[in-house]
Design a protein around this motif. Structure first.
Motif, mmCIF file in Angstrom:
data_model
loop_
_atom_site.group_PDB
_atom_site.id
_atom_site.type_symbol
_atom_site.label_atom_id
_atom_site.label_comp_id
_atom_site.label_asym_id
_atom_site.label_seq_id
_atom_site.Cartn_x
_atom_site.Cartn_y
_atom_site.Cartn_z
ATOM 1 N N ILE A 453 19.625 32.035 29.533
ATOM 2 C CA ILE A 453 20.098 33.152 28.640
ATOM 3 C C ILE A 453 20.850 32.328 27.580
ATOM 4 N N ASP A 455 22.601 33.942 24.918
ATOM 5 C CA ASP A 455 23.616 34.863 24.419
ATOM 6 C C ASP A 455 24.740 34.164 24.843
ATOM 7 N N ASN A 460 29.782 35.066 31.906
ATOM 8 C CA ASN A 460 28.537 35.709 32.390
ATOM 9 C C ASN A 460 28.572 37.356 32.782
ATOM 10 N N ILE A 477 19.930 41.192 26.020
ATOM 11 C CA ILE A 477 20.064 39.702 26.416
ATOM 12 C C ILE A 477 19.008 38.988 25.842
ATOM 13 N N ILE A 479 16.736 35.817 26.032
ATOM 14 C CA ILE A 479 16.073 35.025 27.303
ATOM 15 C C ILE A 479 14.952 33.853 26.698
ATOM 16 N N THR A 516 12.095 32.555 22.564
ATOM 17 C CA THR A 516 12.914 33.354 22.962
ATOM 18 C C THR A 516 12.756 34.951 22.701
ATOM 19 N N ILE A 546 23.685 37.845 35.818
ATOM 20 C CA ILE A 546 24.600 38.402 34.946
ATOM 21 C C ILE A 546 25.478 39.731 35.540
#
Length: 669
Positions: A453, A455, A460, A477, A479, A516, A546
């Motif tokens: 992740i 972001d 989390n 989100i 990834i 991404t 998350i």
């Protein structure tokens, strides 16, 4: 031209490989010629031939014979307590043998005794009785302990419709619903759907009434009901339960005078019988054996001219075709057939005894057919694809149940546990003696995370700003694929998947090296207040978690009506019991109230029993915490309730604060 000749030669050899030549060989001769006998394996190398009769001198046998397929030696085995023909025999779940009823003398003497042959002691013992003597009946196991017995003939040779269920553990039999017709020379089977079906019999006498109706036994209501219809009325139909649990019906007798048999093959398809093809030689008193997943061989029997049929036929249930198979060396009407399979996958099919229809003489010949078949779709399942995570074992297993297993590490179990990488091979043999092979290479995972992740999600936690109930809110989100190869993300999991969800239209998500991508997460409140879930991305040997946190607030509407009257609407203010603890409670109960206003000492708490009687209790407000504030304040209030004065039981609790009411219940022990 040469190309076409080579093609024809290649096609010929391909056919020979797929369908190797089958040939019946004379294996040996029983010590007594036998007709209407039964045979069962008692070890990997021996089988037991049971009962039957010698039509030449009308002797009915209680004797048995043990056939050793390794050295060809045939010896006398232990005798039953009763001589028997026209009896039924079944293999128990622990591979012992049950024999039921039958004719003991040709002058209408029958037995109702049921015997068991114990393979470990090599002895027979009587384990119980049917409700009355009978022969030429139908029977089958309906579960590991119970055998259903339907119809047959009584000692006067009259057809009967009486039915019963015998328990092999208790040795007791109980009567069940009468079969809808008198029923001899029929069959009863449990099909692949678990239905108990009886069909293919007759009432008795030359050209006696027979039916094409298939009846099902309704175990819950103890009655026989119509389930299906065969293509024609018939008796002495030969049936076989296939390895996949389905039933196949082949041939049978239509009329005795003039003699006429059926060529029809009917296969169970989606719980019902459907004709799939016709055999070339119409016959009855024949035998069936499954050669492989697709092929069934039809052996022996006699035809419309009253003569024994030497030609076997092979039915292919995949393409619904029939071809001529290997020819027998001797006549085998009313014979028995069985497969012998060892752990090496060596399969031999034996046809044992029987009679010559024209001479009406029993025969003692045993013939053998060596069969080779292969399973081409064996695979190995893994609980972590092909990757071994350091410090964690991986489990490999065969894709389905087989009779024998042999792994490259020496294990003979269906599954193995491994702790190191390598190539793992599996050889299997199914209950038909067909061999299969599979292999799987396992690698040790040494990389870091594949996905990550990127972001900046604090602690989390992905927080969804206040959402008006019941609106829908989306967040993303980011990834990233951290590897230098293409990766595919097939799924993201949620522990609860109620208010939060992952739109499935996104999957599969293909990541190019180091790419991404945004993943969409949605929140649709189900209650007013706070809601939680956990999002889980499974990596090869790691996982990414998350935590999702959402807040549903009151919805509102501000506007004017058609008459230009101002309208100001809102959903009911938030006031809910968030948690009741403990359950069950003893002396004190703790309530956690989530509300958009502070609870005061004016709050009224009432308790009622299940009859509606109010109970008086004491309570105190221990805390009034500002939980979090986004577009409005939310308070989490803890209330301690003294329930020592209450008896044990279930109670309802009502909280009234500023005319906002919420309820719950609790148990006291």
């Amino acid at each position: 031209m040469k190309k076409y000749i080579l093609y024809i030669i290649l096609l010929f050899f391909t056919f020979k490989i797929l369908y190797p030549e089958l040939k019946w060989e004379v294996f040996g001769y029983l010590n007594q010629p036998r007709t209407w006998n039964h045979s069962f394996p008692i070890s990997d190398s021996t089988f037991l031939v049971i009962g039957g009769c010698n039509l030449g001198n009308s002797e009915i046998f209680s004797s048995t014979e043990i056939v050793n397929i390794k050295n060809g030696i045939i010896t006398n085995g232990p005798s039953m307590n009763n001589p028997r023909i026209w009896f039924n025999a079944h293999l128990t779940q622990d591979s012992n043998i049950i024999v039921i009823g039958g004719l003991t003398k040709f002058d209408h003497v029958m037995t109702k005794e049921i015997e068991l042959f114990d393979r470990t002691t090599m002895e027979w013992k009587v384990i119980g009785e049917m409700l009355f003597p009978r022969a030429q009946f139908a029977s089958t196991f309906i579960n590991p302990e119970e055998i259903i017995i339907v119809g047959g003939r009584d000692p006067s040779y009259a057809s009967i419709g009486d039915s019963e269920i015998f328990n092999i553990r208790s040795g007791k039999s109980r009567s069940i619903a009468q079969f809808p017709m008198t029923f001899a020379n029929g069959t009863v089977n449990v099909n692949s759907y678990g239905n108990i079906l009886a069909y293919g019999g007759r009432e008795g006498g030359t050209n006696g009434n027979r039916t094409n109706t298939v009846y099902r036994y309704d175990t819950l209501n103890n009655k026989w009901v119509i389930h299906d219809y065969l293509s024609q009325p018939i008796q002495n139909i030969t049936t076989l339960k296939l390895i996949d649990g389905r039933i196949i019906n082949v041939g049978g007798c239509l009329f005795e005078s003039p003699l006429q048999h059926s060529p029809v093959v009917e296969l169970e398809q989606e719980n019902f019988f459907r004709p799939i093809c016709n055999i070339n030689f119409q016959r009855q008193w024949h035998s069936l054996s499954q050669l492989n997943n697709d092929s069934i061989i039809v052996v022996g029997g006699y035809g419309d001219n009253g003569e024994s049929i030497l030609d076997c036929e092979i039915i292919n249930i995949r393409d619904n075709t029939v071809r001529i198979g290997p020819q027998l060396n001797f006549q085998h009407d009313a014979a028995d057939i069985l497969n012998m399979i060892n752990q090496k996958g060596e399969k031999k099919t034996f046809v044992i005894g029987g009679k010559n229809q024209l001479s009406s003489q029993s025969i003692g010949t045993i013939e053998v057919l060596e069969v080779q078949c292969y399973i081409n779709d064996v695979s190995i399942n893994s609980d972590n694809y092909d990757t071994l995570c350091i410090g964690y074992p991986i489990h490999l297993s065969a894709d389905r149940d087989y009779k024998y297993y042999k792994w490259s590490n020496g294990s003979n179990n269906k599954s193995i546990t491994i702790n190191e990488e390598g190539l793992f091979c599996l050889e299997v043999i199914d209950s038909l003696g067909c061999k299969g092979y599979a292999e799987k290479r396992i690698y040790t995972y040494t990389q870091n995370k594949i996905f990550d992740i990127i972001d900046s999600i604090k602690d989390n936690i992905l927080f969804f700003d206040s959402c008006h109930y019941p609106d829908l809110l989306f967040k993303t989100i980011k990834i990233k694929n951290k590897t230098d190869i293409v990766r595919i993300l097939n799924d993201i999991r949620l522990f609860h998947n109620i208010s939060f969800s992952i739109p499935q239209s996104q999957f599969p998500i293909i990541f190019q090296p180091y790419e991404t991508k945004d993943i969409l997460v949605s929140y649709s409140p189900k209650i007013i207040g706070k809601e939680y879930d956990t999002l889980l991305i499974i990596d090869t040997c790691t996982k990414i978690e998350i935590y999702l946190k959402g807040l549903s607030i009151n919805n509102f509407y501000l506007g004017n009506s058609r008459c230009n009257v101002q309208i100001d609407l809102t959903t009911i203010s938030l006031h809910m019991i968030y948690k009741v603890y403990p359950i069950p409670a003893e002396d004190y109960l703790y309530l956690y109230i989530l509300s958009n206003h502070q609870l005061t000492n004016n709050t009224i708490i009432s308790v009622y029993d299940i009859l509606g009687n109010q109970k008086y209790i004491d309570y105190t407000i221990e805390s009034n915490i500002l939980d979090f504030e986004i577009k409005e304040k939310l308070y989490l209030t803890k209330i301690k309730v003294n329930i020592q004065s209450l008896a044990n039981g279930t109670f309802f609790i009502l909280i009234n604060s500023n005319n906002y009411i919420t309820t719950s219940f609790f148990n006291k022990e």
